[in-house]
Design an enzyme around this catalytic site. Sequence first.
Site, short mmCIF file in Angstrom:
data_model
loop_
_atom_site.label_atom_id
_atom_site.label_comp_id
_atom_site.label_asym_id
_atom_site.label_seq_id
_atom_site.Cartn_x
_atom_site.Cartn_y
_atom_site.Cartn_z
N ASN A 96 1.01 -1.22 -0.11
CA ASN A 96 -0.12 0.02 0.07
C ASN A 96 1.04 1.22 -0.22
O ASN A 96 1.55 1.61 1.06
CB ASN A 96 -0.78 -0.24 1.17
CG ASN A 96 -1.65 1.41 1.57
OD1 ASN A 96 -1.70 2.10 0.48
ND2 ASN A 96 -2.27 1.39 2.54
N TRP A 97 0.89 1.83 -1.18
CA TRP A 97 1.78 3.10 -1.22
C TRP A 97 1.15 4.36 -0.75
O TRP A 97 2.23 5.14 -0.47
CB TRP A 97 2.13 3.31 -2.75
CG TRP A 97 3.21 2.36 -3.50
CD1 TRP A 97 3.72 1.32 -2.76
CD2 TRP A 97 3.43 2.25 -4.75
NE1 TRP A 97 4.54 0.37 -3.81
CE2 TRP A 97 4.13 1.08 -4.91
CE3 TRP A 97 3.04 2.84 -5.96
CZ2 TRP A 97 4.80 0.84 -6.17
CZ3 TRP A 97 3.64 2.58 -7.17
CH2 TRP A 97 4.53 1.39 -7.33
N LYS A 98 0.16 4.28 -0.10
CA LYS A 98 -0.42 5.56 0.29
C LYS A 98 -0.27 6.69 -0.40
O LYS A 98 -0.47 6.54 -1.67
CB LYS A 98 0.09 5.64 1.80
CG LYS A 98 0.04 4.56 2.73
CD LYS A 98 0.30 4.46 4.24
CE LYS A 98 0.10 3.19 4.73
NZ LYS A 98 0.32 3.21 6.40
N HIS A 185 -9.00 1.32 5.37
CA HIS A 185 -7.98 1.54 6.23
C HIS A 185 -8.11 2.45 7.48
O HIS A 185 -8.93 3.48 7.55
CB HIS A 185 -6.92 1.97 5.12
CG HIS A 185 -5.30 2.20 5.72
ND1 HIS A 185 -5.09 2.72 6.44
CD2 HIS A 185 -4.42 0.99 5.56
CE1 HIS A 185 -3.81 2.53 6.77
NE2 HIS A 185 -3.36 1.43 6.21
N GLU A 187 -6.46 4.85 8.29
CA GLU A 187 -5.96 6.12 8.18
C GLU A 187 -7.46 6.51 7.41
O GLU A 187 -7.77 8.08 7.76
CB GLU A 187 -5.13 6.34 7.06
CG GLU A 187 -3.77 5.93 7.82
CD GLU A 187 -2.51 5.55 7.10
OE1 GLU A 187 -2.65 5.38 5.60
OE2 GLU A 187 -1.52 4.98 7.54
N GLU A 257 -4.87 -4.97 10.73
CA GLU A 257 -3.65 -4.12 11.00
C GLU A 257 -3.79 -3.45 12.56
O GLU A 257 -4.89 -2.56 12.80
CB GLU A 257 -3.72 -3.12 10.13
CG GLU A 257 -3.53 -3.75 8.78
CD GLU A 257 -3.17 -2.40 7.55
OE1 GLU A 257 -2.33 -2.66 7.11
OE2 GLU A 257 -3.74 -1.64 7.57
N GLY A 263 3.08 2.17 10.85
CA GLY A 263 4.19 3.35 10.49
C GLY A 263 4.77 3.52 11.91
O GLY A 263 5.42 4.54 11.96
N SER A 303 3.92 -2.51 10.29
CA SER A 303 5.38 -2.62 10.23
C SER A 303 5.95 -3.85 9.99
O SER A 303 6.86 -4.26 10.67
CB SER A 303 5.96 -2.25 11.69
OG SER A 303 5.54 -0.81 11.88
N GLY A 324 3.19 -1.26 4.18
CA GLY A 324 3.10 0.18 3.96
C GLY A 324 4.70 0.58 3.74
O GLY A 324 4.93 0.41 2.67
N GLY A 325 5.43 1.07 4.75
CA GLY A 325 6.65 1.36 4.48
C GLY A 325 7.59 0.75 3.56
O GLY A 325 8.29 1.04 2.93
P1 PGA Z 1 3.19 0.01 7.56
O1 PGA Z 1 1.72 0.30 7.28
O2 PGA Z 1 3.80 -1.18 6.87
O3 PGA Z 1 4.08 1.19 7.07
O4 PGA Z 1 3.20 -0.10 9.16
C1 PGA Z 1 0.83 -0.61 6.77
C2 PGA Z 1 -0.53 -0.13 6.34
O5 PGA Z 1 -0.78 0.88 6.81
O6 PGA Z 1 -1.14 -0.86 5.70
#
Ligand code: PGA
Length: 341
Positions: A96-98, A185, A187, A257, A263, A303, A324-325
């Site tokens: 997920n590149w956000k 998600h 966020e 998650e 993150g 993470s 994510g990251g």
């Molecule tokens: P992260 O993000 O791997 O940077 O913790 C995961 C996500 O939000 O899907």
Amino acid sequence: MEGGNAAYAGGRRGSPVFPREYQAETLFQIDIAFKMRWQFSAGGRGRGGAGAAEGEGLLQSRHILLDFAAEQEHARRIRIITQSEIMSRKPIIAANWKMNMGPAEAREYLAGFRKELAAFDGSHVEKVLVPPFVTIPAVMDALGGCSCVGVGAQNCSDRDNGAYTGEVSTAMLAELGVRYVVLGHSERRRYYGETDSFINGKIKKALAAGLTPIHCIGETLEQRDGGQLESVLRTQVTEGLAGLAPEQAASVVIAYEPVWAIGTGRTATARQAQEAHAFVRSVLADSFGRETAEKIRIQYGGSMKPDNALELMAQPDIDGGLIGGAGLKPDSFAAIIRAAC
Ligand code: PGA
């Protein structure tokens, strides 16, 4: 240590020793309950003409088995089978590149990522890139029709079309060749006020358009510390998937998650993640029956990185990752995919 024809001799660092004659149809099955259990059977077509061999035992780490396999001349014939595969759930790893990566950056990423992927057999893993909307065509283009990597969107509208400024419909995504859509998600729940019933509407739209929803759920630290983990997950699962027939539910991917792990660099331990995943599967069984629940893939997110992916992926109810990251770099994303192979 049990074992048929003595193919186990407790070698280096406790790894199994494998006689050279057992070269054919070598199969390892791993059944993990925080400690590893390995089993193998080897066909009898080897040089020594010996019959089939079998063995099983406990391993402290899957790494030992992988190291061992890599050293053997027949390593290419060895494949680790995870519990989720035994249940016929194909692992799914999505980046997920956000709100990162415009089209130019994505093209550069894809050049590196395709090279990384060419270095190993990742065919046992479903691989997905989830770019921002505007980057989707560049990603499709850079994939050059290669269906080995699927493309997802980070959101979709709960409406079909019309005067909904800023929205993107599932039909538009499908027209671009998008196959997945991340919904709910944390966020989006947190910054844009998305609720379970709103997410439910979008999941239904996604399914109707033939897209695979990746339905995100997870608790905050306050909720976990306050003993609400199970009630939060139960509500998110049941309200998010309300009104779905079991066949529809079977095609949804759930991403567990924990919000406190996203993150933050703080990952849930493999045990915490497995416990939450097993609980989510039990809720799915209550809603859709055990058979359907066993088919639904549940990704872990928060993470996930190359150095913890192996242990997380080894848990029986963890069927992949939403990254994510670590998904923003082709080498680290490819390393996570490799851990799932
Ligand atoms: P992260 O993000 O791997 O940077 O913790 C995961 C996500 O939000 O899907």
